[in-house]
Motif scaffolding. Structure first.
Motif, mmCIF file in Angstrom:
data_model
loop_
_atom_site.group_PDB
_atom_site.id
_atom_site.type_symbol
_atom_site.label_atom_id
_atom_site.label_comp_id
_atom_site.label_asym_id
_atom_site.label_seq_id
_atom_site.Cartn_x
_atom_site.Cartn_y
_atom_site.Cartn_z
ATOM 1 N N ASP A 100 -76.740 -35.280 25.828
ATOM 2 C CA ASP A 100 -75.908 -34.090 25.658
ATOM 3 C C ASP A 100 -75.399 -33.588 27.000
ATOM 4 N N GLU A 101 -76.250 -33.657 28.024
ATOM 5 C CA GLU A 101 -75.836 -33.235 29.351
ATOM 6 C C GLU A 101 -74.686 -34.109 29.878
ATOM 7 N N VAL A 102 -74.759 -35.394 29.616
ATOM 8 C CA VAL A 102 -73.704 -36.300 30.073
ATOM 9 C C VAL A 102 -72.399 -36.012 29.331
ATOM 10 N N ARG A 103 -72.491 -35.760 28.023
ATOM 11 C CA ARG A 103 -71.294 -35.395 27.245
ATOM 12 C C ARG A 103 -70.697 -34.106 27.785
ATOM 13 N N HIS A 104 -71.562 -33.155 28.080
ATOM 14 C CA HIS A 104 -71.150 -31.870 28.638
ATOM 15 C C HIS A 104 -70.390 -32.066 29.954
ATOM 16 N N LEU A 105 -70.953 -32.880 30.825
ATOM 17 C CA LEU A 105 -70.321 -33.173 32.109
ATOM 18 C C LEU A 105 -68.972 -33.868 31.917
ATOM 19 N N ARG A 106 -68.938 -34.856 31.057
ATOM 20 C CA ARG A 106 -67.712 -35.624 30.849
ATOM 21 C C ARG A 106 -66.599 -34.771 30.249
ATOM 22 N N LEU A 107 -66.936 -33.910 29.303
ATOM 23 C CA LEU A 107 -65.899 -33.100 28.665
ATOM 24 C C LEU A 107 -65.313 -32.081 29.634
ATOM 25 N N HIS A 108 -66.185 -31.400 30.369
ATOM 26 C CA HIS A 108 -65.699 -30.345 31.259
ATOM 27 C C HIS A 108 -65.043 -30.894 32.520
ATOM 28 N N VAL A 109 -65.530 -32.012 33.012
ATOM 29 C CA VAL A 109 -65.034 -32.533 34.286
ATOM 30 C C VAL A 109 -64.123 -33.746 34.083
ATOM 31 N N GLU A 110 -64.662 -34.821 33.501
ATOM 32 C CA GLU A 110 -63.861 -36.042 33.398
ATOM 33 C C GLU A 110 -62.615 -35.845 32.541
ATOM 34 N N ALA A 111 -62.770 -35.218 31.387
ATOM 35 C CA ALA A 111 -61.612 -35.037 30.507
ATOM 36 C C ALA A 111 -60.548 -34.176 31.175
ATOM 37 N N ALA A 112 -60.962 -33.077 31.805
ATOM 38 C CA ALA A 112 -59.993 -32.223 32.493
ATOM 39 C C ALA A 112 -59.301 -32.969 33.626
ATOM 40 N N LEU A 113 -60.076 -33.765 34.361
ATOM 41 C CA LEU A 113 -59.504 -34.562 35.452
ATOM 42 C C LEU A 113 -58.474 -35.549 34.915
ATOM 43 N N ARG A 114 -58.833 -36.281 33.864
ATOM 44 C CA ARG A 114 -57.932 -37.299 33.316
ATOM 45 C C ARG A 114 -56.662 -36.684 32.741
ATOM 46 N N LEU A 115 -56.791 -35.572 32.022
ATOM 47 C CA LEU A 115 -55.613 -34.953 31.426
ATOM 48 C C LEU A 115 -54.697 -34.363 32.495
ATOM 49 N N THR A 116 -55.285 -33.768 33.512
ATOM 50 C CA THR A 116 -54.481 -33.253 34.616
ATOM 51 C C THR A 116 -53.747 -34.380 35.320
ATOM 52 N N HIS A 117 -54.447 -35.479 35.539
ATOM 53 C CA HIS A 117 -53.845 -36.646 36.195
ATOM 54 C C HIS A 117 -52.702 -37.207 35.365
ATOM 55 N N ALA A 118 -52.827 -37.155 34.046
ATOM 56 C CA ALA A 118 -51.767 -37.663 33.170
ATOM 57 C C ALA A 118 -50.549 -36.750 33.175
ATOM 58 N N ALA A 119 -50.769 -35.436 33.264
ATOM 59 C CA ALA A 119 -49.661 -34.482 33.177
ATOM 60 C C ALA A 119 -48.887 -34.336 34.486
ATOM 61 N N LEU A 120 -49.560 -34.492 35.616
ATOM 62 C CA LEU A 120 -48.970 -34.170 36.912
ATOM 63 C C LEU A 120 -47.705 -34.960 37.271
ATOM 64 N N PRO A 121 -47.661 -36.280 37.106
ATOM 65 C CA PRO A 121 -46.484 -37.011 37.586
ATOM 66 C C PRO A 121 -45.166 -36.502 37.010
ATOM 67 N N THR A 122 -45.115 -36.274 35.712
ATOM 68 C CA THR A 122 -43.870 -35.802 35.104
ATOM 69 C C THR A 122 -43.549 -34.382 35.552
ATOM 70 N N MET A 123 -44.578 -33.535 35.661
ATOM 71 C CA MET A 123 -44.353 -32.169 36.158
ATOM 72 C C MET A 123 -43.773 -32.200 37.563
ATOM 73 N N LEU A 124 -44.338 -33.042 38.425
ATOM 74 C CA LEU A 124 -43.851 -33.121 39.798
ATOM 75 C C LEU A 124 -42.442 -33.702 39.850
ATOM 76 N N GLU A 125 -42.169 -34.654 38.995
ATOM 77 C CA GLU A 125 -40.824 -35.232 38.946
ATOM 78 C C GLU A 125 -39.800 -34.184 38.535
ATOM 79 N N ARG A 126 -40.189 -33.326 37.590
ATOM 80 C CA ARG A 126 -39.287 -32.262 37.140
ATOM 81 C C ARG A 126 -39.234 -31.097 38.116
ATOM 82 N N GLY A 127 -40.230 -31.013 38.987
ATOM 83 C CA GLY A 127 -40.277 -29.914 39.937
ATOM 84 C C GLY A 127 -40.822 -28.630 39.372
ATOM 85 N N GLY A 128 -41.628 -28.717 38.295
ATOM 86 C CA GLY A 128 -42.192 -27.503 37.734
ATOM 87 C C GLY A 128 -43.226 -27.778 36.671
#
Length: 251
Positions: A100-128
């Motif tokens: 459960d601790e590992v799931r907790h860590l992965r959801l709060h940290v890994e998932a947020a990291l991965r989703l942010t990494h996926a969203a950033l390139p297009t946002m930066l390309e658009r400039g916002g």
């Protein structure tokens, strides 16, 4: 105003409130969570109240394939990402299931990291774009593994906002204290049995409104309410032993 916002953990609580307030500001929203029925209910209410377009994306962010579908939607382009999905665990680390601790860590940290990494390139390309990471005041104090994962989100958001803010993408950690949602009920604590003084509770409406205001202003951290701002400031002046003891009150 934003055109499309994707919100994780959107089936209830802060996630549903983020979706509602973003829709009220004219955004189309993509709701992400595991519970299809709950997501459908939130989507129906938002459509009825605001007339905006709502997509439902059922996904367990700890499943690589299902999270991959969310990453693909982000890579296609959104204007706002709200990383809200999460859950709490008992503070007695020695008694919790390490899986459960590992799931907790992965959801709060890994998932947020991965989703942010996926969203950033297009946002930066658009400039916002805006990325909101739902953290907690627990991230400023030693409070078990929950405080630790939220501390990571705060540190990451502060760094990312400095780096990407000048390129048009703000990254904001929203750090509430105790909020009236279903979070504590999922820990098995009925209302009134959380051990939290009545004056320390916040409403989801207030937390989200202040968080979105901070994101719009390009701030890296939002701590809703003066009382929690003061608590965080005081905690930095006290010994760890004192802060840990005080932070152990409430669940």
């Amino acid at each position: 105003m934003t055109r499309t916002a994707l919100v994780t953990g959107a089936s209830s609580g802060l996630g549903a409130e983020f979706a509602r307030q973003l829709a009220a500001r004219g955004a189309d929203v993509v709701l992400v969570a595991r519970d299809r029925a709950a997501l459908a209910a939130v989507a129906e209410r938002i459509r009825a109240d605001f007339g905006t377009h709502v997509d439902v994306l059922v996904a367990d962010l700890l499943d690589d394939d299902e999270r991959g579908a969310v990453e693909a939607r982000l890579a296609a382009g959104v204007d706002v990402l709200v990383n809200n999905a999460g859950f709490g665990l008992d503070l007695a680390f020695e008694k919790t299931d390490v899986a459960d601790e590992v799931r907790h860590l992965r959801l709060h940290v890994e998932a947020a990291l991965r989703l942010t990494h996926a969203a950033l390139p297009t946002m930066l390309e658009r400039g916002g774009g805006r990325i909101v990471n739902v953290a907690s005041v627990a991230g400023f104090v030693p409070r078990g593994t929950y405080g630790a994962v939220k501390g990571w989100l705060i540190s990451f958001s502060r760094w990312a906002n400095v780096v990407y803010g000048p390129r048009g993408v703000s990254v904001t950690a929203v750090c509430p204290g105790f909020v009236h949602t279903h979070f504590h009920e999922r820990l098995g604590l009925p209302p009134g049995q959380e051990g939290v003084p009545p004056g320390m509770w916040l409403t989801a409406d207030t937390v989200v409104r202040e968080g979105l205001r901070a994101a719009a202003r390009g701030r890296s951290v939002s701590i809703p309410s003066l009382r929690y701002k003061l608590l965080v400031a005081v905690s930095r002046l006290l010994p760890d032993r004192t802060v840990v003891k005080a932070a152990a009150r409430g669940r």
